[in-house]
Design a protein around this motif. Structure first.
Motif, short mmCIF file in Angstrom:
data_model
loop_
_atom_site.label_atom_id
_atom_site.label_comp_id
_atom_site.label_asym_id
_atom_site.label_seq_id
_atom_site.Cartn_x
_atom_site.Cartn_y
_atom_site.Cartn_z
N SER A 1 0.97 -1.51 -0.16
CA SER A 1 -0.39 -0.11 0.16
C SER A 1 0.48 1.63 0.15
O SER A 1 0.35 2.29 -0.66
CB SER A 1 -0.89 -0.12 0.76
N PHE A 2 1.83 1.45 0.65
CA PHE A 2 3.09 1.88 0.74
C PHE A 2 3.69 2.53 -0.87
O PHE A 2 3.52 4.10 -0.94
CB PHE A 2 4.36 2.51 1.71
N THR A 3 4.13 1.60 -1.43
CA THR A 3 4.13 1.14 -3.35
C THR A 3 3.12 2.19 -3.52
O THR A 3 3.94 3.12 -4.62
CB THR A 3 5.12 0.29 -3.12
N LEU A 4 2.25 1.71 -3.49
CA LEU A 4 0.78 1.91 -4.53
C LEU A 4 1.03 4.04 -3.87
O LEU A 4 1.22 4.40 -5.03
CB LEU A 4 -0.47 1.57 -3.88
N ASN A 5 0.90 4.48 -3.19
CA ASN A 5 0.84 5.18 -2.75
C ASN A 5 1.73 6.02 -3.26
O ASN A 5 1.64 7.23 -3.79
CB ASN A 5 0.53 5.67 -1.43
N ALA A 6 3.39 5.90 -3.60
CA ALA A 6 4.22 6.76 -3.81
C ALA A 6 4.20 6.12 -5.67
O ALA A 6 4.67 7.05 -6.21
CB ALA A 6 5.57 5.75 -3.65
N THR A 7 3.15 5.39 -6.13
CA THR A 7 3.37 5.03 -7.18
C THR A 7 2.51 6.61 -7.73
O THR A 7 2.01 6.81 -8.59
CB THR A 7 2.60 4.07 -8.16
N TYR A 8 1.53 6.48 -7.16
CA TYR A 8 0.16 7.51 -6.99
C TYR A 8 1.03 8.65 -7.00
O TYR A 8 1.20 9.93 -8.00
CB TYR A 8 -0.42 7.64 -6.84
N ASN A 9 2.10 9.16 -6.39
CA ASN A 9 2.55 10.05 -5.78
C ASN A 9 3.58 10.40 -6.87
O ASN A 9 3.60 11.71 -7.67
CB ASN A 9 3.00 10.28 -4.85
N ALA A 10 4.30 9.71 -8.07
CA ALA A 10 5.04 9.89 -8.96
C ALA A 10 4.36 10.10 -10.43
O ALA A 10 4.63 11.26 -10.92
CB ALA A 10 6.13 8.48 -8.85
C1 LIG Z 1 2.70 11.35 -1.18
O1 LIG Z 1 2.70 12.25 -1.31
C2 LIG Z 1 1.93 13.25 0.23
C3 LIG Z 1 1.35 14.42 -0.52
O2 LIG Z 1 2.84 14.83 -0.66
C4 LIG Z 1 2.63 12.68 1.62
O3 LIG Z 1 2.06 13.40 2.17
C5 LIG Z 1 3.15 11.45 1.42
O4 LIG Z 1 3.58 11.30 1.93
C6 LIG Z 1 3.69 10.94 -0.23
N1 LIG Z 1 3.58 9.44 -0.06
C7 LIG Z 1 4.64 8.65 -0.19
C8 LIG Z 1 4.38 7.05 0.26
O5 LIG Z 1 5.45 9.26 -0.97
#
Ligand SMILES: *[C@@H]1O[C@H](CO)[C@@H](O)[C@H](O)[C@H]1NC(C)=O
Ligand SMILES: *[C@@H]1O[C@H](CO)[C@@H](O)[C@H](O)[C@H]1NC(C)=O
Ligand SMILES: *[C@@H]1O[C@H](CO)[C@@H](O)[C@H](O)[C@H]1NC(C)=O
Length: 203
Positions: A82-91
Motif C-alpha cells: 500500500s505504501f508503494t502504491l501511494n508512492a506510485t500515485y505520487n510519482a
Molecule cells: C505522497 O505525497 C503526499 C503529499 O505530498 C505525502 O504526504 C506522502 O507522504 C507521499 N506518500 C508516499 C508514499 O511517498
C-alpha cells in the motif's frame, strides 16, 4: 533469521497486557507495556527489512505503521504494498505536472509521455497485487495466488525500469531528469522491497 520467535514474543506481550488490565494499577503499567510491545514490533520490522536490498528505505517506510503491523507478516506485506502504491500515485502526479511544463523539447515530451504510461501500468499492476494479497488468506490456491502476486509486482518493477532506462543517451533537462529519476527509482526500491518481503510469507 529469528522470526519464528516473534509470534511467541507477541503472545507474551499480549498476555502481560491482559494480566495488567485485570490488576488495579492498569493504566500506568499498560502504557509501559505498550511501549515495550512497540519496541518488539519495530524490531520485527527491522529484522524483516534486513532481508531486503534496501533495509533503511524499508524501515523508514514501514516503522510508522508498527502498531498496526505488530508481528504479522501478511500485514507487513500489505502495508508495504500500500505504501508503494501511494508512492506510485505520487510519482504519477509529479510526472503529470512535468508534462504541463512550458518549453519541453520533443525528446523530453516523449520521455515524459512514456514514463506516464509505464507508471500508469505500474499502478494497475500494484492495485491488482494488493487485491491478490487480500484474497490470499481465504484462498484454497495460495501457491497460485502467491505466484500471480509476484508476477504483478515484478511487472510493475519492469515498468519502472523501462521509464528510467529511457534517459540513457538522451538530452534531457536536469529538472525533468531529476524529478522523474528520483521518484521512479524510489518506487523501484519500494517495489523490490515488497518482492523481498513476500519471500517471508509462508505460502
Ligand atoms: C505522497 O505525497 C503526499 C503529499 O505530498 C505525502 O504526504 C506522502 O507522504 C507521499 N506518500 C508516499 C508514499 O511517498
Ligand atoms: C541483519 O543482517 C545482518 C547480516 O545478515 C546481521 O548480522 C544482523 O544481525 C541483522 N540485523 C537484524 C536487526 O536482524
Ligand atoms: C496510502 O494512502 C491512503 C490514502 O491517502 C492512506 O489512507 C493510507 O494510510 C496510505 N498507506 C500507507 C501505507 O501509507
Amino acid at each position: 533469521m529469528s522470526s519464528p520467535s516473534f509470534p511467541l514474543v507477541f503472545l507474551f506481550c499480549f498476555s502481560i497486557l491482559l494480566l495488567l488490565m485485570s490488576t488495579s494499577m492498569q493504566t500506568v503499567s499498560a502504557a509501559t507495556t505498550n511501549k515495550a510491545c512497540l519496541k518488539t514490533y519495530k524490531k520485527f520490522i527491522k529484522s524483516a527489512c534486513n532481508s531486503t536490498t534496501y533495509p533503511k528505505v524499508c524501515y523508514k517506510a514501514l516503522s510508522p505503521s508498527a502498531s498496526s503491523i505488530k508481528t504479522d507478516t501478511d500485514k507487513l506485506c500489505s502495508i508495504a504494498l500500500s505504501f508503494t502504491l501511494n508512492a506510485t500515485y505520487n510519482a504519477s502526479s509529479s510526472i503529470d505536472s512535468l508534462s504541463k511544463m512550458k518549453g519541453l523539447s520533443p525528446s523530453e515530451k516523449q520521455i515524459i509521455n512514456d514514463c506516464a504510461e509505464t507508471t500508469g501500468e505500474a499502478i494497475y499492476e500494484l492495485e491488482n497485487s494488493l487485491k491478490a494479497l487480500a484474497n490470499l488468506q481465504g484462498s484454497d490456491h495460495k501457491a497460485d495466488e502467491m505466484s500471480n502476486l509476484k508476477t504483478w509486482v515484478s511487472a510493475a518493477l519492469t515498468d519502472e525500469y523501462t521509464c528510467t532506462d529511457e534517459f540513457d543517451g538522451q538530452k534531457v533537462s536536469k529538472v525533468v531528469k531529476n524529478t522523474i529519476k528520483k521518484k521512479v527509482l524510489n518506487l523501484a526500491k519500494l517495489t523490490s522491497i515488497c518482492l523481498a518481503l513476500f519471500n517471508l510469507l509462508e505460502y
